[in-house]
Design a protein around this motif. Structure first.
Motif, PDB file in Angstrom:
ATOM      1  N   LYS A  51       6.429  -6.157   3.248  1.00  0.00           N
ATOM      2  CA  LYS A  51       5.834  -5.336   2.451  1.00  0.00           C
ATOM      3  C   LYS A  51       7.289  -4.245   2.795  1.00  0.00           C
ATOM      4  N   CYS A  88       2.325  -5.264  -2.685  1.00  0.00           N
ATOM      5  CA  CYS A  88       2.064  -4.094  -1.769  1.00  0.00           C
ATOM      6  C   CYS A  88       2.488  -3.468  -0.778  1.00  0.00           C
ATOM      7  N   MET A  90       1.355  -1.435   1.222  1.00  0.00           N
ATOM      8  CA  MET A  90       0.014  -0.590   1.936  1.00  0.00           C
ATOM      9  C   MET A  90      -0.163  -1.387   2.522  1.00  0.00           C
ATOM     10  N   ASP A  91      -1.384  -1.882   3.010  1.00  0.00           N
ATOM     11  CA  ASP A  91      -1.589  -2.716   4.103  1.00  0.00           C
ATOM     12  C   ASP A  91      -3.004  -3.209   4.590  1.00  0.00           C
ATOM     13  N   CYS A  92      -4.245  -2.911   3.210  1.00  0.00           N
ATOM     14  CA  CYS A  92      -5.116  -3.055   3.472  1.00  0.00           C
ATOM     15  C   CYS A  92      -5.725  -4.115   4.089  1.00  0.00           C
ATOM     16  N   TYR A  94      -8.515  -6.186   4.174  1.00  0.00           N
ATOM     17  CA  TYR A  94      -9.016  -7.296   2.507  1.00  0.00           C
ATOM     18  C   TYR A  94      -8.123  -7.454   1.503  1.00  0.00           C
ATOM     19  N   CYS A  95      -6.954  -6.950   1.795  1.00  0.00           N
ATOM     20  CA  CYS A  95      -6.353  -7.481   1.017  1.00  0.00           C
ATOM     21  C   CYS A  95      -5.869  -8.574   0.090  1.00  0.00           C
ATOM     22  N   LEU A  97      -3.647 -10.432  -1.462  1.00  0.00           N
ATOM     23  CA  LEU A  97      -2.715 -10.528  -1.662  1.00  0.00           C
ATOM     24  C   LEU A  97      -2.113 -11.715  -0.184  1.00  0.00           C
ATOM     25  N   SER A 140       0.084  -6.266  -7.429  1.00  0.00           N
ATOM     26  CA  SER A 140       0.512  -4.904  -6.348  1.00  0.00           C
ATOM     27  C   SER A 140      -0.619  -3.480  -6.788  1.00  0.00           C
ATOM     28  N   ASP A 141       0.102  -2.425  -6.373  1.00  0.00           N
ATOM     29  CA  ASP A 141      -0.835  -1.374  -6.933  1.00  0.00           C
ATOM     30  C   ASP A 141       0.641  -0.765  -8.038  1.00  0.00           C
ATOM     31  N   LYS A 172      -3.616   3.653  -4.911  1.00  0.00           N
ATOM     32  CA  LYS A 172      -4.328   3.877  -3.883  1.00  0.00           C
ATOM     33  C   LYS A 172      -3.990   4.573  -3.090  1.00  0.00           C
TER      34      LYS A 172
HETATM   35  S1  SF4 Z   1      -2.678  -4.443  -3.549  1.00  0.00           S
HETATM   36 FE1  SF4 Z   1      -4.486  -2.618  -3.133  1.00  0.00          FE
HETATM   37  S2  SF4 Z   1      -5.509  -3.338  -2.230  1.00  0.00           S
HETATM   38 FE2  SF4 Z   1      -3.801  -4.728  -2.150  1.00  0.00          FE
HETATM   39  S3  SF4 Z   1      -2.692  -3.459   0.231  1.00  0.00           S
HETATM   40 FE3  SF4 Z   1      -1.636  -2.705  -1.141  1.00  0.00          FE
HETATM   41  S4  SF4 Z   1      -3.162  -1.051  -2.146  1.00  0.00           S
HETATM   42 FE4  SF4 Z   1      -4.697  -2.101  -0.818  1.00  0.00          FE
END
Ligand code: SF4
Length: 360
Positions: A51, A88, A90-92, A94-95, A97, A140-141, A172
């Motif tokens: 990331k 992606c 970002m770092d959710c 629950y993701c 990925l 990805s986003d 997001k």
């Molecule tokens: S792909 Fe979506 S769920 Fe996964 S980290 Fe990125 S924004 Fe969050």
């Protein structure tokens, strides 16, 4: 605040250095830049490490495929995904990925966009009688890398010129400035994954806030785009009813219901490996505290009684706030559809209904 991804470095595959996408990235990026030969991206050790830098390389293989959420025994919406990027910034918590990309964790933007568009064009021309919904936001986003790649500015006019497809840009972020002067011609839906405010704060690091996402939705709607929303994953915690109700009301206050192409609801679902990854994270939020039971596809889910209750509460609030907007459940069996929505559409009917409902 507009969310912007600033990597530690950009690596570009040597043979792709002068492709249009690589040239755009180089023009926009003033930081550390390296070239590498085929296979160099394998130096990225983990999804977390991946990331922090952007790899620009050619994609080997096909781009377009059926959404992998379509599993036997679950109602499917016949969605296609085109993977023009992977991982992606970002770092959710629950993701999926985190688990899905462990063998190829580099955050990657693919250079051979023309190959992807030719592949899509061939499918659309071969089936002029069908309406397709195609999204870029699976691996990805959809918008997170655009500040460096500008990719969506190429995709919007491509889909605007095709009568039997809709493009969904799912995000997001609130990075929409570059979309506002384009004409989507009714063929592009910009959608936001939404959640309760405290889930966003605790479980979605690096993403735009709820208010920022909805302000961006309002801006693209005013620019002529349809908008969509995905309340997914729904997470149970003390106060969930009030927080999700507030999020629904915020959507209704932000956008014109006539511009809403679709809204989906999906519950928290974790594969065994993903559940383990969530537990290993040091900053634990609502997701880590959720109690889950095994589902028919091997993923752990909130137990059915609670899922039904959450869906009914959200659906009733959405209907009250937004009227008869197209609403669907993601990755749920017919029995849950029947009890929440009062019907069980076939995959084909659901897909056609969403595509038609979004037509402008
Ligand atoms: S792909 Fe979506 S769920 Fe996964 S980290 Fe990125 S924004 Fe969050």
């Amino acid at each position: 605040m507009t969310v912007r991804f600033v990597p530690d470095a950009v690596w570009i595959e040597r043979a792709e250095w002068d492709t249009p996408l690589a040239r755009t990235v180089r023009a926009r990026w003033a930081g550390a830049l390296e070239s590498f030969d085929d296979g160099g991206a394998a130096r990225v050790a983990s999804v977390r490490d991946g990331k922090r830098l952007l790899v620009v390389q050619r994609h080997r293989g096909t781009f377009l495929r059926h959404c992998p959420a379509g599993t036997a025994g679950l109602v499917c919406c016949n969605y296609l995904v085109v993977n023009l990027a992977s991982n992606c910034p970002m770092d959710c918590s629950y993701c999926f990925l985190q688990d899905y990309l462990t063998d190829a964790p580099a955050l990657t933007a693919y250079t051979n966009v023309d190959d992807a568009l030719a592949e899509i064009d061939a499918v659309l021309r071969a089936h002029p009688e069908r309406s397709f919904r195609i999204g870029t936001g699976e691996l990805s986003d959809s918008l997170a890398l655009d500040p460096l790649t500008d990719l969506s500015r190429q995709l919007v006019p491509f889909f605007a010129a095709r009568p039997n497809a809709l493009l969904e840009l799912k995000t997001k972020t609130d990075y929409v400035d570059h979309l506002l002067d384009l004409d989507p011609a009714g063929r592009v839906v910009v959608s936001w994954s939404l959640n309760a405010a405290s889930v966003i704060t605790r479980d979605e690091p690096g993403t735009a806030t709820l208010d920022e996402r909805l302000a961006a939705a309002r801006r693209v709607q005013h620019a002529g785009y349809r908008v969509g929303f995905h309340f997914d994953p729904l997470v149970e915690f003390d106060g969930w009813e009030q927080e999700y109700a507030a999020a629904v009301d915020a959507v209704a206050a932000a956008v014109d219901r006539a511009a809403v192409a679709w809204i989906s609801l999906g519950s928290l679902r974790l594969s065994p490996a993903l559940a383990e990854a969530v537990r290993r994270r040091t900053a634990l939020g609502h997701v880590a505290g959720a109690e889950l039971v095994p589902g028919i596809d091997g993923k752990a889910r909130v137990w059915r009684g609670l899922r039904l209750r959450m869906y009914r509460v959200l659906a009733a609030r959405l209907r009250a706030a937004l009227g008869d907007v197209p609403l669907y459940l993601c990755m749920e069996p017919p029995a849950v559809w029947e009890r929440v929505m009062g019907e069980v559409p076939t995959d084909r009917v659901l897909g056609m209904r969403l595509a038609a409902g979004a037509a402008w």
